[in-house]
Design a protein around this motif. Structure first.
Motif, short mmCIF file in Angstrom:
data_model
loop_
_atom_site.label_atom_id
_atom_site.label_comp_id
_atom_site.label_asym_id
_atom_site.label_seq_id
_atom_site.Cartn_x
_atom_site.Cartn_y
_atom_site.Cartn_z
N ASN A 28 0.87 -1.16 0.04
CA ASN A 28 0.06 -0.21 0.16
C ASN A 28 0.62 1.49 0.44
O ASN A 28 1.84 1.13 1.04
CB ASN A 28 -0.55 -0.04 1.40
N THR B 236 7.95 -6.13 9.27
CA THR B 236 7.70 -5.16 9.99
C THR B 236 6.76 -5.35 10.63
O THR B 236 7.98 -5.04 11.56
CB THR B 236 6.48 -4.37 8.30
N GLY C 44 -5.27 -5.32 8.67
CA GLY C 44 -4.20 -5.23 7.26
C GLY C 44 -3.20 -5.91 7.41
O GLY C 44 -3.34 -6.86 8.45
N SER C 45 -2.43 -6.16 6.24
CA SER C 45 -1.17 -6.64 6.10
C SER C 45 -0.51 -6.56 7.53
O SER C 45 0.19 -8.17 7.92
CB SER C 45 -1.07 -6.93 5.47
N VAL C 46 -0.09 -6.18 8.07
CA VAL C 46 1.36 -5.23 8.74
C VAL C 46 0.71 -6.14 10.19
O VAL C 46 0.97 -7.03 10.76
CB VAL C 46 2.16 -4.29 8.20
N GLY D 122 -11.55 -2.70 10.77
CA GLY D 122 -12.86 -2.24 10.90
C GLY D 122 -14.47 -3.59 11.55
O GLY D 122 -13.73 -4.57 11.49
N LYS E 150 -14.05 -7.79 10.27
CA LYS E 150 -12.95 -8.10 9.92
C LYS E 150 -12.72 -8.15 12.06
O LYS E 150 -11.79 -9.09 12.36
CB LYS E 150 -11.58 -6.99 9.82
N TYR F 226 -13.23 0.47 14.85
CA TYR F 226 -13.22 1.92 14.56
C TYR F 226 -13.53 3.01 13.64
O TYR F 226 -14.39 4.44 14.25
CB TYR F 226 -11.84 2.16 13.73
N ARG F 227 -14.71 2.57 12.92
CA ARG F 227 -15.59 3.05 12.12
C ARG F 227 -16.99 2.92 13.41
O ARG F 227 -17.46 4.25 13.31
CB ARG F 227 -16.23 2.43 11.27
N CYS G 61 -0.48 1.49 12.17
CA CYS G 61 -0.07 1.06 10.47
C CYS G 61 -0.44 2.34 9.71
O CYS G 61 -0.55 2.70 8.46
CB CYS G 61 -0.53 -0.15 10.23
N VAL H 14 4.74 2.50 11.49
CA VAL H 14 4.94 2.59 10.56
C VAL H 14 3.83 3.17 9.13
O VAL H 14 4.87 2.88 8.18
CB VAL H 14 5.14 0.76 9.91
N ASN H 15 3.75 3.85 9.44
CA ASN H 15 3.25 4.49 9.02
C ASN H 15 3.81 6.83 8.38
O ASN H 15 3.81 7.48 7.36
CB ASN H 15 1.59 4.86 8.87
N PHE I 20 9.71 3.82 11.23
CA PHE I 20 11.04 3.19 10.76
C PHE I 20 10.48 2.71 9.82
O PHE I 20 9.56 2.07 9.24
CB PHE I 20 11.06 2.34 11.91
N VAL J 281 11.34 -0.48 7.63
CA VAL J 281 11.72 -2.02 8.16
C VAL J 281 12.96 -2.52 7.27
O VAL J 281 12.94 -2.02 6.38
CB VAL J 281 10.62 -3.16 7.45
N HIS K 237 -8.90 -1.33 1.89
CA HIS K 237 -9.21 -1.91 2.07
C HIS K 237 -9.42 -3.28 2.13
O HIS K 237 -9.94 -4.18 2.92
CB HIS K 237 -11.40 -1.87 2.40
N ALA K 238 -7.89 -3.95 1.85
CA ALA K 238 -7.28 -5.08 2.09
C ALA K 238 -7.93 -5.65 3.55
O ALA K 238 -7.57 -5.07 3.67
CB ALA K 238 -6.03 -5.78 1.08
N1 LIG Z 1 7.59 1.06 7.64
C1 LIG Z 1 7.23 0.27 6.86
O1 LIG Z 1 8.82 0.02 6.39
C2 LIG Z 1 6.34 0.02 6.45
C3 LIG Z 1 6.20 -1.39 5.94
C4 LIG Z 1 5.77 -2.20 5.43
C5 LIG Z 1 3.87 -1.40 5.59
N2 LIG Z 1 4.18 0.16 5.73
C6 LIG Z 1 3.32 1.06 5.64
O2 LIG Z 1 1.73 0.15 6.25
C7 LIG Z 1 0.76 1.05 6.31
C8 LIG Z 1 -0.21 -0.54 5.63
O3 LIG Z 1 0.36 -1.64 5.47
P1 LIG Z 1 -0.24 -2.62 5.30
O4 LIG Z 1 0.31 -3.20 4.09
O5 LIG Z 1 -0.84 -3.36 6.16
O6 LIG Z 1 -1.81 -1.87 4.22
P2 LIG Z 1 -3.44 -3.10 3.99
O7 LIG Z 1 -2.83 -4.69 4.03
O8 LIG Z 1 -4.01 -2.40 2.67
O9 LIG Z 1 -3.68 -2.56 5.89
C9 LIG Z 1 -4.40 -1.03 5.51
C10 LIG Z 1 -5.86 -1.83 6.68
O10 LIG Z 1 -6.08 -0.51 7.00
C11 LIG Z 1 -7.32 -0.81 7.52
N3 LIG Z 1 -7.74 0.61 7.48
C12 LIG Z 1 -7.86 1.25 7.17
N4 LIG Z 1 -8.72 2.62 8.30
C13 LIG Z 1 -8.65 2.19 9.30
C14 LIG Z 1 -8.48 3.28 10.78
N5 LIG Z 1 -9.16 4.71 10.48
N6 LIG Z 1 -8.39 2.50 11.32
C15 LIG Z 1 -7.94 1.05 11.19
N7 LIG Z 1 -7.58 0.09 10.96
C16 LIG Z 1 -7.51 1.35 9.37
C17 LIG Z 1 -8.29 -1.38 6.52
O11 LIG Z 1 -9.08 -2.14 6.67
P3 LIG Z 1 -10.34 -2.06 7.05
O12 LIG Z 1 -11.64 -2.47 5.89
O13 LIG Z 1 -10.69 -2.36 8.32
O14 LIG Z 1 -10.90 -0.89 7.05
C18 LIG Z 1 -6.90 -2.01 5.88
O15 LIG Z 1 -7.44 -3.22 6.15
C19 LIG Z 1 1.13 1.45 4.96
O16 LIG Z 1 0.62 2.72 5.36
C20 LIG Z 1 2.49 0.94 4.44
O17 LIG Z 1 2.77 2.17 3.71
C21 LIG Z 1 4.93 0.35 6.53
#
Ligand SMILES: NC(=O)c1ccc[n+]([C@@H]2O[C@H](COP(=O)([O-])OP(=O)(O)OC[C@H]3O[C@@H](n4cnc5c(N)ncnc54)[C@H](OP(=O)(O)O)[C@@H]3O)[C@@H](O)[C@H]2O)c1
Ligand SMILES: Cc1cc2nc3c(=O)[nH]c(=O)nc-3n(C[C@H](O)[C@H](O)[C@H](O)COP(=O)(O)OP(=O)(O)OC[C@H]3O[C@@H](n4cnc5c(N)ncnc54)[C@H](O)[C@@H]3O)c2cc1C
Length: 808
Positions: free
Chosen positions: A516, A604, A642-644, A665, A668, A683-684, A706, A728-729, A750, A752, A795-796
């Motif tokens: 993402n 991560t 989400g994934s992380v 959400g 989930k 959170y909604r 995240c 991580v965001n 940080f 990863v 919303h994956a």
């Molecule tokens: N710093 C690093 O090294 C690093 C590494 C990996 C990822 N990241 C970042 O971490 C973030 C998450 O990555 P990911 O791969 O886990 O993304 P992802 O799989 O797309 O997950 C995002 C999740 O966030 C949920 N979400 C959206 N708004 C929300 C809120 N307000 N409160 C709670 N949950 C909410 C969504 O779930 P719902 O459907 O339930 O809304 C969705 O499943 C991204 O920004 C990515 O760039 C950073």
């Protein structure tokens, strides 16, 4: 006697086939440059007396059914161990084909490929002639010429191979052919850098020229002179004004027997001029020691050889740099910093040898050889790490330190924009891939030549060699982000990536996963991305190793998975390069899709909880103290759906965290509870801020966020005084609520670290069935647009996977 040796002996005569225990056999082994090659024991050694002998031997060796592996050698000076000797096979030792004859008009010298350069000079010196050949006695005419060849005369005439007018070659079926400008032109070009991939060269015709004595000087300086010496080197290595009589080498050398490190400048001038003015900068400055002399080429070649130790173990690694003072200083600094790591190695000489490679050398006939340098314009520097030492027990340590040093130099050169991918074959180390560095177009051309002259590819499969990379396509299907200012992607073809670094592993990709937000990273933070990065998305991969360095821990055919660091092209293409430190073996129980869903998210989460956060990873493996400590902690994970977040939940629960609050959400809630959440917060309905403000007892010791934005701001309220806030965001300070007066042990954002060793731990947990990846959806490569649209919805329910190969 072994059957193949018996047969060859019957074919060629006993005299020409030496078996173990005979003096011919022992002398042949003793004459290799490195102790590693001298201690390889072939079944027998063939010493041909004519090209016909070689032809008969090759015909027999390559006849189907005889199935015999063989090696070819001339001077035996290659540093690639096993490229000119072969355990249990047959060595064709060409030193008996070592005649040196002058043509009637004296314009050409016909040299048996097994001759050494000192023998060639010994013939030509008395006649006032010379040839654009090697600089050191004992080095073979065959090997040096077929890999390129740098001569003292190169600035005047180019590579040694550039002055060849004819090769006599024995092809795989035993035919004896000539390759020159009018006959077998494709083979003629291919042999100029293509080494032993096409046949055995028995005789080489080289152009001669008039030559008198040459001036030779050596100036030793202390390391403190490094800046001045580098400045002088770069000044002389000029694109437009290189003095074509000047041949010089600067070495940063540490000698353990002498217990000292110095800079040695070997200066040659191929005209009878004493103290040539061009070298004033070296000669006029204070030095530790200085010698200068006029001599002929035979004496010079022998004197050069006298500096090389006999019977030593030897290793080399080579890089090519653009000739700038900055990169040479960086190379010096890395070399200097590496010295303490090797001072305990018996009799080690640890030398970083810098040789100018100006256009005057490489561009003279760049389109008529196979070296692939026709598109270069800048003066280059060949940086050769040349190491000798005495004890086999140090082999591993020396190789690892050498790889680390040259890897660091390459990395620094890339940062400075002064890295050139060319790998000089004659100096290439054990697992470097010089021919791949000639570029896809040249490699393809070489393959076509081999297809013509050796359709059964016996030279590839039966002969010990520095081979053409096997069966790779020239171009690969690639998802590409052509412009980082927009997130638009295209499907296109790009050249197959070549593993050029000492730690590069080439992987055939089966499945890949994007992250993402990744299409905006280079736009938002351009400082982290090299200017020339090819923006291929999807940094997570699962695939099969196509080529790997020998000591990388990975082998061709291994199934692997990893996160490729985002500063390099990703895995949205059929082949990708990973660093061996990034890779781990794929758990057998995982499909390609599930494996590609794992690296980034799990790493991560791992690092958020156990490296930057306060949970102790030992708790996962049942360590009682760690579990007790973890059990006291309340953890909140924002973005747990989400994934992380999903991985963070699983790992926190597995490590024994007391309470795990999952912010997600409504759809989930069931999933997060299955994964280990003790509480789910929709959170909604209720924001993190509202949830925490409603009851101070809900505050947590550790937050893993995240999501960023208002959610992260709420996490400041949810974390206890003295607690830890990891995102991580977004850097947490950026969204800290105004007026909040709370002191945390740590608040941190940080990026990863894509460590294979962490991934290996995670793979073990997956194999044990304790954790699992989450997959949202799987897409065909052609549907990459839809995959990214789904990702960007935000919303994956796990990772979005793109299938790259049909196996996925
Ligand atoms: N710093 C690093 O090294 C690093 C590494 C990996 C990822 N990241 C970042 O971490 C973030 C998450 O990555 P990911 O791969 O886990 O993304 P992802 O799989 O797309 O997950 C995002 C999740 O966030 C949920 N979400 C959206 N708004 C929300 C809120 N307000 N409160 C709670 N949950 C909410 C969504 O779930 P719902 O459907 O339930 O809304 C969705 O499943 C991204 O920004 C990515 O760039 C950073
Ligand atoms: C002390 C020293 C000094 C050196 N000086 C220079 C220098 O001044 N300039 C420079 O450019 N390089 C130099 N080199 C590097 C040198 O060019 C390479 O090591 C080269 O491979 C040596 O050739 P060789 O015939 O001695 O080696 P070998 O080990 O006999 O052969 C090297 C490779 O070439 C193949 N080969 C050899 N002969 C034939 C043939 N006739 N037909 C087909 N394949 C063949 C072998 O199979 C093997 O793969 C030096 C190396 C050393 C150790």
């Amino acid at each position: 006697m072994e059957a193949q040796c018996l047969a060859l002996s019957g074919l060629l005569g006993e005299r020409k086939v030496a078996v173990p225990g005979t003096s011919t056999y022992n002398l042949s082994l003793d004459s290799y440059f490195s102790a590693q090659q001298s201690t390889i024991h072939p079944a027998c050694i063939v010493s041909p007396e004519t090209a016909r002998d070689v032809s008969a031997a090759v015909e027999w060796l390559t006849t189907e059914g005889n199935n015999c592996h063989f090696a070819v050698r001339s001077g035996g000076h290659t540093s690639s161990v096993g490229a000119s000797n072969i355990a249990g096979g047959v060595v064709i030792d060409l030193r008996t084909l070592g005649t040196v004859e002058l043509s009637a008009d004296k314009s050409t010298v016909l040299v048996g490929a097994g001759a050494t350069w000192d023998a060639v000079y010994a013939k030509l010196d008395p006649l006032g002639l010379s040839v654009n050949g090697g600089r050191c006695a004992g080095v073979g005419v065959g090997g040096l010429t077929l890999g390129g060849g740098i001569s003292h005369f190169s600035p005047r005439f180019g590579w040694t191979c550039d002055v060849v007018s004819n090769f006599q070659v024995i092809l795989a079926d035993g035919r004896i052919v000539d390759a020159n400008a009018t006959s077998n032109l494709d083979l003629f070009v291919a042999l100029k850098g293509g080494n032993n991939n096409f046949g055995i060269v028995t005789r080489i015709a080289l152009a001669t020229f008039e030559q008198g004595l040459v001036w030779s000087g050596t100036v030793y300086n202390s390391l403190s002179s490094v800046d001045d010496i580098i400045a002088e080197f770069v000044k002389l290595n000029s694109r437009d004004a290189y003095d074509e009589y000047a041949s010089y080498i600067t070495t940063f050398g540490y000698s353990q027997p002498q217990g000292m490190a110095v800079i040695a400048n070997q200066l040659e001038y191929t005209k009878e001029v004493e103290d040539p003015p061009i070298y004033r900068g070296y000669l006029s400055r204070p030095s530790l020691q200085k010698t200068t002399q006029l001599m002929n080429m035979t004496a010079l070649a022998k004197r050069t050889a006298a500096f090389s130790p006999v019977d030593s173990r030897a290793l080399s690694r080579v890089s090519t740099l653009v000739s700038t003072a900055a990169v040479m200083k960086a190379a010096f600094n890395h070399w200097n910093a590496s010295v303490p790591a090797i001072t305990s190695v018996s009799n080690i000489v640890w030398a970083l040898v810098l040789e100018p490679l100006p256009p005057a050398i490489y561009a003279r006939a760049a389109k008529s050889n196979a070296l692939g340098l026709a598109d270069r314009t800048e003066p280059l520097v060949v940086a050769l790490l040349s190491v000798t030492w005495s004890d086999a027990k140090d082999d591993q340590h020396v190789a690892e330190t050498a790889n680390a040093l040259m890897g660091a130099i390459d990395e620094e050169a890339r940062k400075l924009g002064a890295f050139d991918p060319y790998v000089y074959l004659n100096y290439a180390g054990q697992h470097q891939d010089p021919i791949a560095s000639y570029g896809a177009e040249n490699v393809n051309r070489l393959r076509q030549v081999r297809q013509r002259v050796d359709p059964r590819e016996v030279f590839k499969f039966q002969m010990a060699s520095i081979t053409l990379p096997a069966g790779l396509p020239e171009k690969v299907k690639t998802i590409l982000q052509p412009d980082i200012q927009t997130t638009k992607l295209i499907l296109t073809k790009t050249p197959t990536p070549w593993p050029l670094g000492v730690d590069d592993v080439l992987v055939r990709v089966h499945a890949a996963a994007p992250c993402n937000g990744e299409l905006t990273w280079a736009q938002i933070s351009p400082e982290f991305f090299p200017d020339k990065k090819l923006h291929v998305p999807c940094q997570d991969l699962a695939g099969t190793v196509a080529s790997a360095p020998l000591d990388s821990g990975f082998a061709v055919g291994d199934d692997v998975f990893c996160r490729v660091d985002a500063t390099r092209p990703g895995a949205g293409r059929e082949y990708a390069i990973a660093k061996n430190r990034e890779l781990a073996h794929k758990p057998k129980s995982l499909s390609w899709v599930d494996a590609a869903a794992t690296p980034l998210s799990s790493l991560t989460a791992w690092q958020a909880l156990f490296v930057h956060g306060t949970l102790d990873a030992a708790g996962i493996h049942g360590n009682a103290a760690a579990r007790e400590q973890n059990g006291k902690q309340r953890v909140l994970i924002a973005g747990a759906g989400g994934s992380v977040g999903g991985w963070a939940l699983q790992l926190a629960a597995l490590a024994g965290a007391g309470v795990v609050v999952a912010v997600c959400g409504p759809d989930k809630e069931a999933t997060v509870k299955q994964l280990g959440a003790t509480e789910a917060l929709n959170y909604r309905e209720t924001s993190v801020r509202e949830w925490a403000t409603a009851d101070a007892g809900r505050q947590v010791d550790l937050v893993v966020d995240c999501i960023g934005g208002e959610t992260l701001a709420g996490c400041w309220i949810a974390v206890k005084e003295g607690g830890t806030l990891v995102s991580v965001n977004t850097p947490p300070d950026m969204v800290k609520p105004a007026g909040l007066n709370k002191k945390l042990a740590k608040n941190v954002f940080f990026i990863v670290d894509p460590y294979g060793r962490n991934l290996k731990d995670i793979a073990t947990l997956i194999e044990a069935g304790k954790v699992k990846p989450l997959v949202d959806s799987v897409w065909e490569m052609n549907d990459f647009q839809k995959a990214f649209e789904r990702l960007e919805e935000g919303h994956a329910k796990g990772k979005i996977i793109i299938k790259i190969s049909p196996e996925a």
